[in-house]
Design a protein around this motif. Sequence first.
Motif, PDB file in Angstrom:
ATOM      1  N   UNK A 112     -14.876 187.059  26.258  1.00  0.00           N
ATOM      2  CA  UNK A 112     -16.167 186.471  25.923  1.00  0.00           C
ATOM      3  C   UNK A 112     -16.149 184.950  25.792  1.00  0.00           C
ATOM      4  N   UNK A 113     -14.994 184.336  26.016  1.00  0.00           N
ATOM      5  CA  UNK A 113     -14.878 182.897  25.803  1.00  0.00           C
ATOM      6  C   UNK A 113     -15.880 182.122  26.656  1.00  0.00           C
ATOM      7  N   UNK A 114     -15.941 182.422  27.930  1.00  0.00           N
ATOM      8  CA  UNK A 114     -16.819 181.665  28.824  1.00  0.00           C
ATOM      9  C   UNK A 114     -18.291 181.988  28.605  1.00  0.00           C
ATOM     10  N   UNK A 115     -18.580 183.112  27.975  1.00  0.00           N
ATOM     11  CA  UNK A 115     -19.968 183.490  27.714  1.00  0.00           C
ATOM     12  C   UNK A 115     -20.493 182.863  26.416  1.00  0.00           C
ATOM     13  N   UNK A 116     -19.585 182.352  25.593  1.00  0.00           N
ATOM     14  CA  UNK A 116     -19.976 181.846  24.280  1.00  0.00           C
ATOM     15  C   UNK A 116     -20.268 180.351  24.333  1.00  0.00           C
ATOM     16  N   UNK A 117     -21.383 179.923  23.769  1.00  0.00           N
ATOM     17  CA  UNK A 117     -21.673 178.479  23.750  1.00  0.00           C
ATOM     18  C   UNK A 117     -20.770 177.686  22.820  1.00  0.00           C
TER      19      UNK A 117
ATOM     20  N   UNK B 145      -7.589 180.673  12.480  1.00  0.00           N
ATOM     21  CA  UNK B 145      -8.605 181.593  12.973  1.00  0.00           C
ATOM     22  C   UNK B 145      -9.126 181.089  14.318  1.00  0.00           C
ATOM     23  N   UNK B 146      -9.553 182.043  15.155  1.00  0.00           N
ATOM     24  CA  UNK B 146     -10.300 181.734  16.363  1.00  0.00           C
ATOM     25  C   UNK B 146     -11.692 182.325  16.187  1.00  0.00           C
ATOM     26  N   UNK B 147     -12.729 181.524  16.461  1.00  0.00           N
ATOM     27  CA  UNK B 147     -14.095 181.986  16.280  1.00  0.00           C
ATOM     28  C   UNK B 147     -14.930 181.671  17.521  1.00  0.00           C
ATOM     29  N   UNK B 148     -15.768 182.616  17.905  1.00  0.00           N
ATOM     30  CA  UNK B 148     -16.802 182.411  18.907  1.00  0.00           C
ATOM     31  C   UNK B 148     -18.145 182.509  18.202  1.00  0.00           C
ATOM     32  N   UNK B 149     -19.130 181.734  18.665  1.00  0.00           N
ATOM     33  CA  UNK B 149     -20.410 181.716  17.960  1.00  0.00           C
ATOM     34  C   UNK B 149     -21.533 181.307  18.897  1.00  0.00           C
ATOM     35  N   UNK B 150     -22.779 181.567  18.449  1.00  0.00           N
ATOM     36  CA  UNK B 150     -23.967 181.055  19.120  1.00  0.00           C
ATOM     37  C   UNK B 150     -24.945 180.589  18.057  1.00  0.00           C
TER      38      UNK B 150
ATOM     39  N   UNK C  23     -28.661 180.385  16.405  1.00  0.00           N
ATOM     40  CA  UNK C  23     -29.948 181.064  16.300  1.00  0.00           C
ATOM     41  C   UNK C  23     -30.677 180.562  15.060  1.00  0.00           C
ATOM     42  N   UNK C  24     -31.890 180.051  15.246  1.00  0.00           N
ATOM     43  CA  UNK C  24     -32.721 179.587  14.136  1.00  0.00           C
ATOM     44  C   UNK C  24     -31.980 178.617  13.222  1.00  0.00           C
ATOM     45  N   UNK C  25     -31.207 177.718  13.822  1.00  0.00           N
ATOM     46  CA  UNK C  25     -30.499 176.701  13.059  1.00  0.00           C
ATOM     47  C   UNK C  25     -29.217 177.168  12.412  1.00  0.00           C
ATOM     48  N   UNK C  26     -28.872 178.437  12.586  1.00  0.00           N
ATOM     49  CA  UNK C  26     -27.618 178.963  12.047  1.00  0.00           C
ATOM     50  C   UNK C  26     -26.643 179.253  13.174  1.00  0.00           C
ATOM     51  N   UNK C  27     -25.372 178.921  12.944  1.00  0.00           N
ATOM     52  CA  UNK C  27     -24.340 179.243  13.911  1.00  0.00           C
ATOM     53  C   UNK C  27     -23.775 180.608  13.549  1.00  0.00           C
ATOM     54  N   UNK C  28     -24.126 181.616  14.342  1.00  0.00           N
ATOM     55  CA  UNK C  28     -23.756 182.994  14.054  1.00  0.00           C
ATOM     56  C   UNK C  28     -22.474 183.368  14.772  1.00  0.00           C
ATOM     57  N   UNK C  29     -21.547 183.925  14.036  1.00  0.00           N
ATOM     58  CA  UNK C  29     -20.290 184.381  14.618  1.00  0.00           C
ATOM     59  C   UNK C  29     -20.526 185.574  15.535  1.00  0.00           C
ATOM     60  N   UNK C  30     -19.878 185.551  16.688  1.00  0.00           N
ATOM     61  CA  UNK C  30     -19.855 186.727  17.554  1.00  0.00           C
ATOM     62  C   UNK C  30     -18.466 187.350  17.597  1.00  0.00           C
ATOM     63  N   UNK C  31     -17.443 186.560  17.287  1.00  0.00           N
ATOM     64  CA  UNK C  31     -16.078 187.057  17.147  1.00  0.00           C
ATOM     65  C   UNK C  31     -15.346 186.190  16.134  1.00  0.00           C
ATOM     66  N   UNK C  32     -14.561 186.824  15.249  1.00  0.00           N
ATOM     67  CA  UNK C  32     -13.723 186.092  14.295  1.00  0.00           C
ATOM     68  C   UNK C  32     -12.382 186.795  14.221  1.00  0.00           C
ATOM     69  N   UNK C  33     -11.332 186.061  14.515  1.00  0.00           N
ATOM     70  CA  UNK C  33      -9.985 186.641  14.545  1.00  0.00           C
ATOM     71  C   UNK C  33      -9.041 185.774  13.724  1.00  0.00           C
ATOM     72  N   UNK C  34      -8.352 186.386  12.765  1.00  0.00           N
ATOM     73  CA  UNK C  34      -7.253 185.687  12.098  1.00  0.00           C
ATOM     74  C   UNK C  34      -6.012 185.865  12.965  1.00  0.00           C
ATOM     75  N   UNK C  35      -5.389 184.750  13.354  1.00  0.00           N
ATOM     76  CA  UNK C  35      -4.240 184.831  14.259  1.00  0.00           C
ATOM     77  C   UNK C  35      -3.059 185.467  13.544  1.00  0.00           C
ATOM     78  N   UNK C  36      -2.483 186.517  14.142  1.00  0.00           N
ATOM     79  CA  UNK C  36      -1.456 187.308  13.470  1.00  0.00           C
ATOM     80  C   UNK C  36      -0.067 187.098  14.067  1.00  0.00           C
ATOM     81  N   UNK C  37       0.054 186.153  14.991  1.00  0.00           N
ATOM     82  CA  UNK C  37       1.365 185.909  15.590  1.00  0.00           C
ATOM     83  C   UNK C  37       1.774 184.453  15.379  1.00  0.00           C
TER      84      UNK C  37
END
Length: 304
Positions: free
Chosen positions: A197-202, A266-271, A273-287
Amino acid sequence: MFNLHYLLMIVLLVSSPSRAADEDDDDGDEGLTVHPVSDSGAVRSVCKPVPNTMGLCSGIGYGEMRLPNLLGHDTAREAQQQSASWIPLLGKHCHRDTRRFLCSLFAPVCLPEVPVPVRPCRSLCEAVRDACLPVMSAFGFPWPEMFNCSRFPDGPELCVPGERDANRETTTGAPTGSVICEVCSPDSAGEREIQQNFCKSPFAFRLRVGSWSRDGSDVRVVPQGRSRVLRWQDHQLAAGEQSALWLPGGRDCSCPALDGPLTGSYIALAHMTSGRMLLTRLLRWAREEKELKKFIRGMLRRAC
């Protein structure tokens, strides 16, 4: 006395990279409540502060622990040293109450009106055992005898219950629910979803999480320090201009990435909406950190 050799073997068992144990945790993790009381006549003990450097239990929701603890450790330093070997097990997310159970043994809550350590309820022990034993057994390790659930009360006696026990009061702990939030897919599944989803996320970031809080049905996640911007498509906003990320509907689902001490990257993807940056993916790096850098380089090389 606690078996250090056994703990070292457990480290090998759960040696996929874990959260750092030497960072203070100020996220206000969930408090514990206990069932109605009855004193079992155990040896009297004293209250000591839970060390800020005790990565397993710092920020668990109470400030003082009873010593000796339920594993025979006489000092906070000894309890801290021995408990550190169990931190990697939290990264396996085998049960939501793993930390609660371990801390009830290593750093039992100190209640002024109760002169003995408060033990975990048998139901809590059994729930964590049944969920985490398969992980341990896969590497040839049994459930430790020192965690034998028959040691713990199964009745009206004072004890620490599991998070979802019927008599437990509402707390301000990590987001909870019957399912994991879609945004918070753990470990390898989360890595694949971020790649896909990286390329799809703004918006995409590498960050550290400073704190989180509930806001209605959502969860507000506040980055710590300056985030590294990996992707920023909205040219109307200055790059990096985000004071908070929002986990929509986070009140009603669980997010393992926000459970326990908020350490590591952490790595986060977001978009937006209505002035809020909403997470679409949130990952705590485990390696390892070098693996994270390789992971990021691979995404940034994509021709989005």
